[in-house]
Design a protein around this motif. Structure first.
Motif, PDB file in Angstrom:
ATOM      1  N   ASP A  91      35.095  80.655  50.605  1.00 34.69           N
ATOM      2  CA  ASP A  91      33.787  80.176  50.142  1.00 34.69           C
ATOM      3  C   ASP A  91      33.747  80.010  48.627  1.00 34.69           C
ATOM      4  N   ARG A  92      34.892  80.202  47.972  1.00 37.80           N
ATOM      5  CA  ARG A  92      34.992  79.943  46.534  1.00 37.80           C
ATOM      6  C   ARG A  92      35.475  78.522  46.221  1.00 37.80           C
ATOM      7  N   VAL A  93      35.781  77.726  47.238  1.00 36.22           N
ATOM      8  CA  VAL A  93      36.464  76.447  47.011  1.00 36.22           C
ATOM      9  C   VAL A  93      35.763  75.317  47.756  1.00 36.22           C
ATOM     10  N   ASP A  94      35.540  74.216  47.035  1.00 35.47           N
ATOM     11  CA  ASP A  94      35.125  72.938  47.620  1.00 35.47           C
ATOM     12  C   ASP A  94      36.164  71.891  47.235  1.00 35.47           C
ATOM     13  N   MET A  95      36.260  70.847  48.050  1.00 34.92           N
ATOM     14  CA  MET A  95      37.237  69.789  47.797  1.00 34.92           C
ATOM     15  C   MET A  95      36.535  68.445  47.884  1.00 34.92           C
ATOM     16  N   GLU A  96      36.876  67.539  46.964  1.00 32.04           N
ATOM     17  CA  GLU A  96      36.205  66.249  46.902  1.00 32.04           C
ATOM     18  C   GLU A  96      37.223  65.142  46.629  1.00 32.04           C
ATOM     19  N   PRO A  97      37.339  64.159  47.533  1.00 37.39           N
ATOM     20  CA  PRO A  97      38.200  63.009  47.221  1.00 37.39           C
ATOM     21  C   PRO A  97      37.544  62.136  46.156  1.00 37.39           C
ATOM     22  N   TYR A  98      38.351  61.559  45.263  1.00 39.20           N
ATOM     23  CA  TYR A  98      37.757  60.670  44.266  1.00 39.20           C
ATOM     24  C   TYR A  98      38.447  59.319  44.210  1.00 39.20           C
ATOM     25  N   GLY A  99      39.417  59.058  45.073  1.00 38.89           N
ATOM     26  CA  GLY A  99      40.014  57.737  45.063  1.00 38.89           C
ATOM     27  C   GLY A  99      41.361  57.707  45.751  1.00 38.89           C
ATOM     28  N   LYS A 100      42.043  56.581  45.516  1.00 34.71           N
ATOM     29  CA  LYS A 100      43.370  56.352  46.079  1.00 34.71           C
ATOM     30  C   LYS A 100      44.289  55.838  44.980  1.00 34.71           C
ATOM     31  N   SER A 101      45.559  56.169  45.095  1.00 37.38           N
ATOM     32  CA  SER A 101      46.557  55.608  44.175  1.00 37.38           C
ATOM     33  C   SER A 101      46.848  54.168  44.595  1.00 37.38           C
ATOM     34  N   TYR A 102      47.640  53.469  43.781  1.00 38.05           N
ATOM     35  CA  TYR A 102      48.014  52.103  44.135  1.00 38.05           C
ATOM     36  C   TYR A 102      48.684  52.026  45.498  1.00 38.05           C
ATOM     37  N   GLU A 103      49.451  53.049  45.841  1.00 40.83           N
ATOM     38  CA  GLU A 103      50.178  53.032  47.109  1.00 40.83           C
ATOM     39  C   GLU A 103      49.397  53.682  48.235  1.00 40.83           C
ATOM     40  N   GLY A 104      48.109  53.972  48.000  1.00 39.04           N
ATOM     41  CA  GLY A 104      47.229  54.444  49.060  1.00 39.04           C
ATOM     42  C   GLY A 104      47.199  55.946  49.264  1.00 39.04           C
ATOM     43  N   ARG A 105      47.757  56.720  48.340  1.00 37.98           N
ATOM     44  CA  ARG A 105      47.723  58.172  48.468  1.00 37.98           C
ATOM     45  C   ARG A 105      46.405  58.712  47.921  1.00 37.98           C
ATOM     46  N   ASP A 106      45.918  59.773  48.560  1.00 39.72           N
ATOM     47  CA  ASP A 106      44.615  60.333  48.193  1.00 39.72           C
ATOM     48  C   ASP A 106      44.658  61.023  46.839  1.00 39.72           C
ATOM     49  N   LEU A 107      43.581  60.856  46.093  1.00 38.64           N
ATOM     50  CA  LEU A 107      43.337  61.581  44.846  1.00 38.64           C
ATOM     51  C   LEU A 107      42.143  62.490  45.087  1.00 38.64           C
ATOM     52  N   VAL A 108      42.279  63.762  44.743  1.00 41.20           N
ATOM     53  CA  VAL A 108      41.218  64.719  45.052  1.00 41.20           C
ATOM     54  C   VAL A 108      40.957  65.647  43.882  1.00 41.20           C
ATOM     55  N   LEU A 109      39.765  66.182  43.838  1.00 42.51           N
ATOM     56  CA  LEU A 109      39.419  67.288  42.952  1.00 42.51           C
ATOM     57  C   LEU A 109      39.104  68.509  43.795  1.00 42.51           C
ATOM     58  N   VAL A 110      39.483  69.667  43.294  1.00 44.16           N
ATOM     59  CA  VAL A 110      39.199  70.936  43.955  1.00 44.16           C
ATOM     60  C   VAL A 110      38.340  71.766  43.010  1.00 44.16           C
ATOM     61  N   TYR A 111      37.168  72.195  43.475  1.00 42.60           N
ATOM     62  CA  TYR A 111      36.239  72.972  42.662  1.00 42.60           C
ATOM     63  C   TYR A 111      36.344  74.438  43.082  1.00 42.60           C
ATOM     64  N   VAL A 112      36.496  75.324  42.097  1.00 45.37           N
ATOM     65  CA  VAL A 112      36.666  76.743  42.381  1.00 45.37           C
ATOM     66  C   VAL A 112      35.675  77.532  41.540  1.00 45.37           C
ATOM     67  N   SER A 113      34.847  78.338  42.193  1.00 39.66           N
ATOM     68  CA  SER A 113      33.930  79.232  41.501  1.00 39.66           C
ATOM     69  C   SER A 113      33.342  80.186  42.536  1.00 39.66           C
ATOM     70  N   THR A 114      32.317  80.922  42.167  1.00 48.11           N
ATOM     71  CA  THR A 114      31.664  81.801  43.129  1.00 48.11           C
ATOM     72  C   THR A 114      30.865  80.952  44.110  1.00 48.11           C
ATOM     73  N   PRO A 115      30.584  81.480  45.296  1.00 49.56           N
ATOM     74  CA  PRO A 115      29.768  80.714  46.245  1.00 49.56           C
ATOM     75  C   PRO A 115      28.428  80.285  45.654  1.00 49.56           C
ATOM     76  N   ASP A 116      27.820  81.162  44.863  1.00 51.25           N
ATOM     77  CA  ASP A 116      26.527  80.828  44.262  1.00 51.25           C
ATOM     78  C   ASP A 116      26.662  79.671  43.278  1.00 51.25           C
ATOM     79  N   ASN A 117      27.707  79.695  42.446  1.00 46.35           N
ATOM     80  CA  ASN A 117      27.907  78.601  41.501  1.00 46.35           C
ATOM     81  C   ASN A 117      28.218  77.284  42.213  1.00 46.35           C
TER      82      ASN A 117
END
Length: 900
Positions: A91-117
């Motif tokens: 519950d400390r981690v969320d994941m968010e896709p933000y795009g694709k590379s030229y060759e179609g591979r996923d680009l993602v961000l991973v958010y890490v903090s307390t559940p409340d944050n």
């Protein structure tokens, strides 16, 4: 004592107390100690299940992957699968896709903090942007920005949450960082970690586990199929020598760590859209360097750009000392302050610094040569597990420091954007005195629109003059003279007083202040030079009507031709427009002499479409031209007749037909991969025109009669085109072919029989007495600095342009070029050839005096006729890193106009 099982091996480990004393224990517990090289027994066999923990538990990387980190390289989809697993089980981690590379591979961000944050993530983000005077979308708040302290109810309680952004694997073959990211994510996410929970109370960590997945998988897939059952640590082994082009770069062979400010690549554009919406207080870019180098971390080397605040400098020391404490405890070698400076704005450390962060590069020894294990010059074996340990340690240490100093980070972040940083005022006084920058648009509206799109992507605000007739004191960029300038209604003005003032100032400095000439990259980059636009540094505050965000991307209205239109005239400033016409099968012409018609003057190189030759489109021609023109920002002028008021009539031989060229280019060694990539990207993405790429040997043996244009990227082609093959290439040109050569490919042709490019002698050889005195007084400690006299890391020069030659169409009497030529080849064209662009005075950046003397007055670009064909030479790189916008028209002239 505890028992720890690592991939089937049991180790007794003594657990120290406290985080600071736990570094070594945590590395052991993570499986990051040096382990035996990978063997068949250690790897999962085909069809064999890997023992794993229960599906409801958060698993370590080793448990999830089925092998210990450092035992093998992990592919992109496996790294992302592990991030998804952690997000699903912590519950400390969320994941968010933000795009694709030229060759179609996923680009993602991973958010890490307390559940409340994490639950309040958007509130934290919006509060952070308001500290910078920005609205929740990352754009400037219009009508006065309320800082977070006075923002709406609830925003103030977020003041204690600092934002740390960790970027991994921007260079694909610097592959260790993505491996380390998995362990860092695990230890930030797991509740049994002794310290991370408390750090996350006031810290939000954003992780990009793989910025460059295409380059990463190019390297990893090559290595995994090249290595044997046991890694070979011999430096000369095949697994330590990547084939061309290597895995460092992205799909188009661009270095994404040089692209932050330019956003020419899809990975950068998508990432920047997210970065602009967050603006972290700390940004780390994880890299690797040579095999024999120890670890490098902050503080950075000089030169620092003068806009960097004293506090940003000092806090690099704070972070560096924390890292040093862990490296000291483990006896690891490291260094600081010696190599990686903070000047060029396209890096993952400098760009964040110019946006208020503490931006840093961390460099682990290894890179694409290291593989799983390699013997160093000192006789040690550097293993992947050792390299992971370094990046894991600095990543965790960075989060720790951010948490300890969260309030200070946030206060100084606010001071950076509102101009109250203690050194901000004095640094502004030392630099460019401009209150704003005025950019003319009347000569090239398409280039101005392109600049506006660029500024939108950076979040830099601009507007139109509120009072078009007011005269203002200014410095003219073309001459450097102080003058009075009158804003016009089609000008844009970029104010220096805006939240992103520092970034704007860095990108609009007419001459970049360089505190020390010993720098790591190019030393000049100002955007008006790159876009070849007339600019003025305004010394008074102008009245501006700010342009709404995204206005530059609005599609122009389609302009329909009146009945009876005989011809359409287009400026043709955007090469993609001509490419689109030719791909549609529209017959296009251009004028070689100016034409006056109906009160308008159409300069050389204007694109002309007549009904004659396009009968197949019937009455739909006007509709088609209107749609294509609107898509490319081109507005037509219409003529009801082929007889003009002045200049050649439209049926004259001075109005030439542009035959759609068939273009081919060698793709592979010995070409520079950067040059190949820039050209491929130019044709493929920038203008959308087909180009065939062939293996160099195949092209050298091919029947070139199938092609109209051969493009030779920079490289020494003597190993491919020997004397016999070069003769065949020359014969093809004489029979009507067109050869376009770049950089060292042009230098390779200098002095070759039949080619007009000749070396020239400029500098007198020093007298023996002068050389003896130089040898007597030079100092060994100054050897690197002494070499700068012949060096040109990248400076901007004025170029005298012959605008009467097709290669120079669309340019005035002078333009600008970013040149990186040093004291090597100095060439000119002789005989019946044309020196279309000749380098003149340096206008921005640093060049060693010997290099500057050598290239002054020499060829930048030119052309020669050879039989019925032609050769175009580009001694400097007109497409440098794809951000030198004016070079797009120059290359289009070479390919579509010269020799037609």
């Amino acid at each position: 004592m505890i028992q720890l099982t690592l991939t089937g091996r049991t180790h007794p480990i003594q657990r120290p107390s406290g985080w600071h004393g736990m570094a070594a224990w945590m590395l052991l517990a993570a499986g990051l100690v040096a382990s035996p090289v990978v063997s068949a027994q250690d790897l999962p066999q085909a069809g064999q299940d890997v023992p794993q923990a229960g599906t409801g538990e958060l698993r370590s990387p080793a448990d999830f992957l089925g092998y210990g980190l450092g035992d093998r390289f992990t592919r992109h989809e496996q790294v992302l699968a592990y991030a998804e697993h952690v997000a699903a089980h912590s519950d400390r981690v969320d994941m968010e896709p933000y795009g694709k590379s030229y060759e179609g591979r996923d680009l993602v961000l991973v958010y890490v903090s307390t559940p409340d944050n994490l639950a309040r993530r958007e509130a934290i983000r919006e509060a952070n942007l308001r500290r910078a005077g920005l609205a929740p979308d990352g754009m400037t708040l219009l009508g006065g920005a309320a800082r977070v302290e006075s923002a709406s109810s609830g925003a103030g309680e977020q003041r204690g949450v600092a934002i740390v952004w960790l970027s991994y694997n921007v260079h694909g073959n610097e592959s260790v960082s993505s491996e380390a990211s998995m362990q860092t994510l695990y230890d930030l996410a797991r509740t049994t970690h002794p310290e991370s929970g408390s750090w996350l109370e006031n810290t939000l960590v954003i992780m990009d586990p793989m910025i460059n997945p295409d380059g990463r998988d190019r390297y990893v897939n090559w290595y995994n199929r090249t290595v044997g059952m046991q890694a070979d640590a011999t430096p000369g082994a095949i697994e330590h020598n990547e084939p061309w082009p290597g895995g460092r770069t992205n799909h188009y062979y661009f270095d994404l760590n040089r692209d932050w400010s330019w956003m020419t690549q899809t990975e950068t554009r998508q990432r920047m859209a997210r970065y602009r919406r967050w603006l972290p207080q700390i940004h780390v870019d994880f890299h690797e360097q040579g095999v024999d180098s120890p670890y490098y971390f902050a503080p950075a080397a000089e030169p620092y750009h003068p806009v960097i605040t004293d506090w940003q400098r000092a806090f690099q020391q704070t972070i560096g000392r924390n890292h040093a404490s862990y490296f000291d405890a483990n006896g690891w070698l490291y260094f600081t302050r010696q190599v990686f400076d903070l000047y060029y704005p396209g890096y993952g450390d400098t760009f964040p610094i110019y946006n208020g962060a503490i931006g840093m590069t961390y460099e682990q020894g290894g890179s694409g040569r290291a593989g799983l294990a390699i013997e160093t010059a000192e006789g040690d074996t550097l293993r992947l597990s050792n390299r992971i340990a370094g990046h894991y340690t600095t990543g965790m240490s960075t989060v720790e420091v951010a948490s300890k100093h969260a309030r200070e980070l946030i206060e100084q972040f606010s001071a950076f954007f509102d101009g109250t940083s203690p050194s901000a005022a004095s640094r502004r006084e030392q630099g460019d005195p401009a209150r704003a920058w005025l950019i003319r648009g009347e000569e090239n509206l398409e280039a101005q629109r392109a600049l506006m799109r660029h500024l939108d992507g950076l979040g830099i605000r601009y507007g139109r003059p509120a009072r078009a007739g007011a005269r203002m004191e200014a410095v003219a960029w073309r001459t450097g003279a102080t003058t009075r300038v009158t804003p016009h209604e089609d000008d844009i003005i970029v104010p220096s007083a805006q939240p992103r003032s520092v970034l704007a100032r860095v990108l609009f400095e007419r001459t970049s202040p360089l505190p020390d000439s010993l720098t790591y990259d190019i030393t000049a980059w100002a955007l008006p030079y790159a876009y070849d636009l007339d600019a003025f540094s305004l010394l008074e505050d102008p009245a501006i009507e700010l342009t709404p965000s995204g206005a530059s991307s609005m599609t122009p209205r389609e302009a329909m031709a009146p009945g009876g239109t005989y011809a359409w005239f287009f400026e043709g400033d955007d090469p993609a427009f001509l490419a689109a016409l030719l791909k549609q099968g529209i017959r296009v012409r251009y004028n070689t002499e100016p034409i006056t018609q109906g009160g308008d003057v159409f300069p050389r190189g204007t694109l002309i479409v007549t009904r004659r030759g396009n009968e197949q489109f019937g009455d739909g021609l006007g509709v088609l031209l209107s749609k294509i023109g609107a898509a490319h920002g081109e507005t037509a002028a219409f003529s009801p007749t082929g007889m003009v008021d002045a200049g050649p009539d439209l049926g004259s031989g001075d109005v030439r037909h542009i035959a759609a060229p068939r273009i081919v280019m060698p793709h592979g060694s010995p070409a520079s991969s950067a040059s190949v990539g820039q050209l491929w990207h130019y044709f493929d993405e920038v203008i959308g025109y087909p180009i065939t790429r062939m293996e160099p040997e195949d092209l050298a043996r091919a029947d070139l009669s199938d092609w109209d244009v051969v493009v030779l990227p920079s490289g020494n082609w003597s190993s491919v085109w020997n004397e016999e093959r070069l003769g065949a290439l020359s014969d093809w040109v004489r029979s009507g072919g067109r050869l376009v050569v770049f950089g060292s490919a042009a230098s390779w042709l200098a002095g070759k029989e039949g080619f007009a490019l000749k070396d020239i002698e400029k500098a007198d050889v020093p007298a023996d007495s002068v050389r003896a005195e130089e040898a007597r007084t030079k100092r060994y400690a100054e050897r690197e600095r002494d070499g700068l006299t012949t060096d040109n890391p990248g400076a901007i020069f004025e170029v005298a342009v012959d605008g009467t030659h097709p290669l120079g169409y669309g340019f005035g009497a002078s333009s600008w070029m970013l040149s990186r030529r040093g004291a090597g080849h100095a060439v000119m064209l002789d005989g019946s050839a044309w020196n279309v662009g000749v380098l003149g005075r340096r206008v921005s950046g640093h060049t060693g005096y010997e290099a500057e003397d050598r290239i002054d007055g020499t060829l930048s670009f030119g052309a020669e006729s050879m039989g019925r064909g032609s050769v175009v030479y580009f001694m400097d790189d007109p497409l440098y890193r794809a951000f030198w916008y004016s070079g797009r028209r120059l290359v289009a002239n070479a390919v579509f106009l010269v020799g037609q």
